[in-house]
Write a protein that holds these residues in place. Structure first.
Motif, short mmCIF file in Angstrom:
data_model
loop_
_atom_site.label_atom_id
_atom_site.label_comp_id
_atom_site.label_asym_id
_atom_site.label_seq_id
_atom_site.Cartn_x
_atom_site.Cartn_y
_atom_site.Cartn_z
N SER A 13 0.85 -1.19 0.00
CA SER A 13 0.00 0.00 0.00
C SER A 13 0.89 1.25 0.00
O SER A 13 1.92 1.30 0.67
CB SER A 13 -0.90 0.02 1.23
N ALA A 14 0.47 2.26 -0.78
CA ALA A 14 1.24 3.50 -0.85
C ALA A 14 0.35 4.60 -1.39
O ALA A 14 -0.70 4.35 -1.99
CB ALA A 14 2.46 3.32 -1.74
N THR A 15 0.79 5.83 -1.19
CA THR A 15 0.10 6.99 -1.73
C THR A 15 1.04 7.75 -2.65
O THR A 15 2.10 8.21 -2.22
CB THR A 15 -0.39 7.92 -0.60
N LEU A 16 0.65 7.87 -3.93
CA LEU A 16 1.45 8.62 -4.90
C LEU A 16 1.01 10.08 -4.83
O LEU A 16 -0.15 10.40 -5.12
CB LEU A 16 1.26 8.06 -6.30
N ASP A 17 1.94 10.95 -4.46
CA ASP A 17 1.61 12.35 -4.25
C ASP A 17 2.48 13.21 -5.16
O ASP A 17 3.69 13.29 -4.99
CB ASP A 17 1.86 12.71 -2.77
N GLY A 18 1.86 13.85 -6.17
CA GLY A 18 2.62 14.68 -7.09
C GLY A 18 2.10 14.54 -8.50
O GLY A 18 1.07 13.91 -8.75
N THR A 19 2.83 15.11 -9.45
CA THR A 19 2.40 15.09 -10.85
C THR A 19 3.24 14.16 -11.72
O THR A 19 2.84 13.83 -12.84
CB THR A 19 2.47 16.51 -11.45
N LEU A 20 4.40 13.75 -11.23
CA LEU A 20 5.31 12.95 -12.04
C LEU A 20 5.95 11.87 -11.19
O LEU A 20 6.46 12.14 -10.11
CB LEU A 20 6.40 13.86 -12.62
N PHE A 21 5.94 10.62 -11.70
CA PHE A 21 6.53 9.51 -10.95
C PHE A 21 7.40 8.68 -11.88
O PHE A 21 7.11 8.51 -13.06
CB PHE A 21 5.42 8.61 -10.36
N THR A 22 8.48 8.16 -11.33
CA THR A 22 9.38 7.30 -12.08
C THR A 22 8.84 5.88 -12.12
O THR A 22 8.33 5.38 -11.13
CB THR A 22 10.78 7.30 -11.43
N LEU A 23 8.98 5.23 -13.27
CA LEU A 23 8.60 3.81 -13.41
C LEU A 23 9.85 3.05 -13.83
O LEU A 23 10.52 3.41 -14.79
CB LEU A 23 7.49 3.64 -14.44
N HIS A 24 10.17 1.99 -13.10
CA HIS A 24 11.34 1.18 -13.41
C HIS A 24 10.94 -0.29 -13.43
O HIS A 24 10.51 -0.84 -12.42
CB HIS A 24 12.43 1.40 -12.37
N ALA A 25 11.06 -0.90 -14.60
CA ALA A 25 10.77 -2.33 -14.74
C ALA A 25 12.05 -3.11 -14.49
O ALA A 25 13.03 -2.97 -15.22
CB ALA A 25 10.22 -2.63 -16.13
N SER A 26 12.05 -3.92 -13.42
CA SER A 26 13.26 -4.62 -12.99
C SER A 26 13.73 -5.64 -14.01
O SER A 26 12.97 -6.52 -14.43
CB SER A 26 13.00 -5.30 -11.64
N GLN A 27 15.01 -5.50 -14.45
CA GLN A 27 15.67 -6.41 -15.38
C GLN A 27 14.89 -6.58 -16.68
O GLN A 27 14.84 -7.66 -17.27
CB GLN A 27 15.93 -7.76 -14.72
N VAL A 28 14.29 -5.48 -17.14
CA VAL A 28 13.55 -5.47 -18.40
C VAL A 28 14.19 -4.44 -19.33
O VAL A 28 14.39 -3.29 -18.93
CB VAL A 28 12.07 -5.12 -18.18
N ARG A 29 14.52 -4.85 -20.55
CA ARG A 29 15.12 -3.91 -21.50
C ARG A 29 14.04 -3.02 -22.11
O ARG A 29 13.05 -3.51 -22.66
CB ARG A 29 15.87 -4.64 -22.61
N ILE A 30 14.24 -1.71 -22.01
CA ILE A 30 13.31 -0.75 -22.57
C ILE A 30 13.86 -0.26 -23.90
O ILE A 30 14.98 0.26 -23.98
CB ILE A 30 13.09 0.43 -21.61
N ASP A 31 13.09 -0.41 -24.96
CA ASP A 31 13.54 -0.06 -26.31
C ASP A 31 13.39 1.44 -26.57
O ASP A 31 12.52 1.89 -27.33
CB ASP A 31 12.76 -0.87 -27.34
N ASN B 162 21.25 -0.12 -14.60
CA ASN B 162 20.53 -1.39 -14.68
C ASN B 162 21.46 -2.55 -15.04
O ASN B 162 22.66 -2.37 -15.25
CB ASN B 162 19.38 -1.27 -15.70
N VAL B 163 20.87 -3.72 -15.10
CA VAL B 163 21.63 -4.95 -15.35
C VAL B 163 22.29 -4.94 -16.72
O VAL B 163 23.39 -5.48 -16.89
CB VAL B 163 20.70 -6.18 -15.20
N GLU B 164 21.65 -4.31 -17.70
CA GLU B 164 22.23 -4.27 -19.04
C GLU B 164 23.56 -3.51 -19.03
O GLU B 164 24.53 -3.91 -19.67
CB GLU B 164 21.25 -3.63 -20.02
N GLY B 165 23.60 -2.39 -18.31
CA GLY B 165 24.85 -1.65 -18.18
C GLY B 165 25.89 -2.43 -17.40
O GLY B 165 27.08 -2.39 -17.72
N LEU B 166 25.45 -3.15 -16.38
CA LEU B 166 26.34 -4.00 -15.59
C LEU B 166 26.98 -5.07 -16.48
O LEU B 166 28.18 -5.33 -16.41
CB LEU B 166 25.56 -4.63 -14.45
#
Length: 527
Positions: free
Chosen positions: A182-200, A259-263
């Motif tokens: 459970s959490a409360t997102l407060d603001g207008t912009l949030f970061t999204l990070h998909a763990s060990q997933v390559r983003i094209d 991320n893992v790809e850079g590693l």
């Protein structure tokens, strides 16, 4: 994985821990990068940050617009003049960062075990059931069971606006997830990070390029922090862009490993980059917690042996809202120093934190204490052995200069340089005393235009452990054989006295080029 080489060889007297540290207005050898933002944008606060030990100012373009950063940079320049301190400017790109857009800014409550859908429709209003994202390829990148982090800031365990999701289903372009906490997102912009997933998405976005071409060129940035560096080609492409922009051809590139790809491609990235930023916040999401320290130690070791600066992030996160770090954070900073880090990067602590100056001052003192017990002898032997037969003549001279300084118990090493290379090689061997890098400017002419080099080189050394630059008179060449060398040396020693690192009768090691030869000599300062 190298063995631990920076532990104390001899037990210290426990009672000595309680003795007050010797007072010193000179900063630690380990450098501090401070991120400037809402809590640290005024001339007064920036001046205090510089006095406390900040030597590099980071401008993070994932927050704020160019005009906001321009005003802050103007204040930085004013603070530098007021305090008479040099400060390098680091521009950090946004890169392929995924974001949740909450146009209304209203709080979004997410309950554990409920479902929430991520959809690439920025026209949709964000709610506890639907979260619009700025990327239409997420559904193609993830699969059932993948973990996704969303938060206003990087997840560190103390934020209340962070949530972990697990992908349960992919529906067309939408991604349905189960909420893990459970959490409360407060603001207008949030970061999204998909763990060990390559983003094209490209590492250097069109927006990043535009910021570099405009804000970067206008302000002649010293360092470009390339977020989400995944391959050596990312660095090469950034280098090509900088080379095409005239004044920025000298700008150094620090590959930020997120991320893992850079590693996975770390070795090839290190060869191309001028330095490395270990983004432990993002890596802490991509890697299991018990693996993060392994990457840190291995990466710093590789940077040390290559003679390239290693910068560690996410160290005293709790100081964003508290006056003191936790015990674990204080120990973490010290361990980063003992591992061989060149610099500690403060993000939220100085950007939006309640105690930005205290954060810098606290980290500086921890680094100062840790450096006292750094096993320099073992480190020196390992670095010298690693260089082996491939060692250049200049590096051999640099290593000998450090060895001589240690044996002579010199208070400082003074290095005359024009490119900064000799000074960086001295720093590679981690002498326990400061290196005063006297940068000799050179006049360059091109048709009817002329310019003086040296300022870039001086400021770029402000992120290197142990290096403290000063600019010399451009009329005194670095390889001169004339008496002007004595004039420059006198100016350097006076500067060292003003800094509090040299006093009368101290032993000082001088490293300089005379004609075609490099010379190392030891002198004793007169009254």
């Amino acid at each position: 994985m190298p063995s631990a080489n920076f532990l104390l060889e001899e037990p210290i007297r426990m009672a000595s821990i309680l003795e007050p540290s010797k007072s010193s207005f000179f900063p630690a050898l380990t450098k501090i990068v401070g991120t400037l933002g809402p809590r640290s944008e005024s001339v007064e606060v920036i001046s205090s940050l510089l006095k406390a030990g900040m030597s590099v100012a980071r401008f993070d373009f994932s927050w704020g617009d160019a005009d906001t950063h321009r005003k802050t940079l103007e204040n930085l320049k004013a603070a530098a003049r007021t305090t008479n301190k040099l400060c390098a400017v680091m521009l950090e790109t946004v890169g392929p960062e995924l974001q949740i857009i909450n146009k209304t800014g209203k709080e979004i409550s997410l309950e554990e075990n409920n479902a929430v859908t991520l959809m690439p429709d920025l026209g949709t209003e964000a709610s506890s059931e639907l979260l619009p994202i700025n990327f239409n390829g997420l559904a193609k990148a993830v699969k059932k069971g993948d973990m996704i982090f969303i938060g206003k800031y990087l997840f560190n365990g103390s934020e209340t606006t962070s949530v972990w999701l697990q992908v349960s289903e992919v529906k067309g372009d939408d991604v349905v997830c189960v909420i893990n906490n459970s959490a409360t997102l407060d603001g207008t912009l949030f970061t999204l990070h998909a763990s060990q997933v390559r983003i094209d998405k490209p590492t250097l976005s069109e927006k990043d390029k535009e910021v570099i071409r405009t804000w970067g060129v206008q302000n002649k940035i010293d360092i470009l922090s390339l977020s989400y560096t995944r391959h050596a080609e990312d660095v090469r492409q950034a280098r090509d862009l900088l080379s095409s922009l005239g004044d920025l051809s000298q700008t150094q590139i620090y590959a930020k490993i997120d991320n893992v790809e850079g590693l996975t491609h770390f070795d090839e990235i290190l060869q191309e980059a001028d330095g490395i930023v270990l983004s432990r916040g993002n890596l802490g999401i991509d890697l299991p917690p018990h693996k993060v320290f392994l990457f840190q130690k291995a990466a710093i070791h590789k940077c040390n042996m290559a003679g390239k600066p290693a910068v560690v992030t996410s160290v005293v996160d709790s100081m964003t809202n508290n006056l003191r770090p936790t015990r674990a954070e204080a120990t973490d900073v010290a361990n980063a120093v003992l591992d061989g880090s060149d610099a500690i990067l403060l993000g939220a602590e100085t950007h939006r934190g309640l105690y930005p100056v205290d954060a810098v001052r606290t980290v500086d003192r921890i680094c100062f204490e840790a450096e006292k017990v750094f096993n320099q002898e073992r480190y020196f032997k390992k670095a010298f052995k690693y260089a082996g037969e491939t060692m250049s003549h200049l590096e051999s001279i640099s290593g000998s200069a450090v060895s001589a300084a240690i044996k002579a118990k010199a208070s400082v090493i003074i290095c005359f340089t024009s490119s900064g290379k000799a000074a960086r090689l001295l720093a590679k061997y981690r002498p326990p005393m400061p290196i005063l890098s006297v940068v000799i400017p050179r006049v360059k002419t091109k048709q009817l235009k002329w310019s003086i080099t040296g300022l870039f080189e001086a400021r770029q050394s402000l992120i290197v452990r142990g290096l403290f630059p000063m600019l010399a008179d451009p009329g005194h060449p670095a390889d001169s054989t004339s008496a002007t060398n004595e004039t420059v040396l006198k100016a350097a020693t006076e500067h060292g006295k003003a800094l509090g690192i040299i006093k009368s009768h101290d032993q000082v090691v001088i490293c300089q080029k005379l004609g075609d030869s490099y010379v190392v000599k030891i002198i004793e300062l007169e009254e």
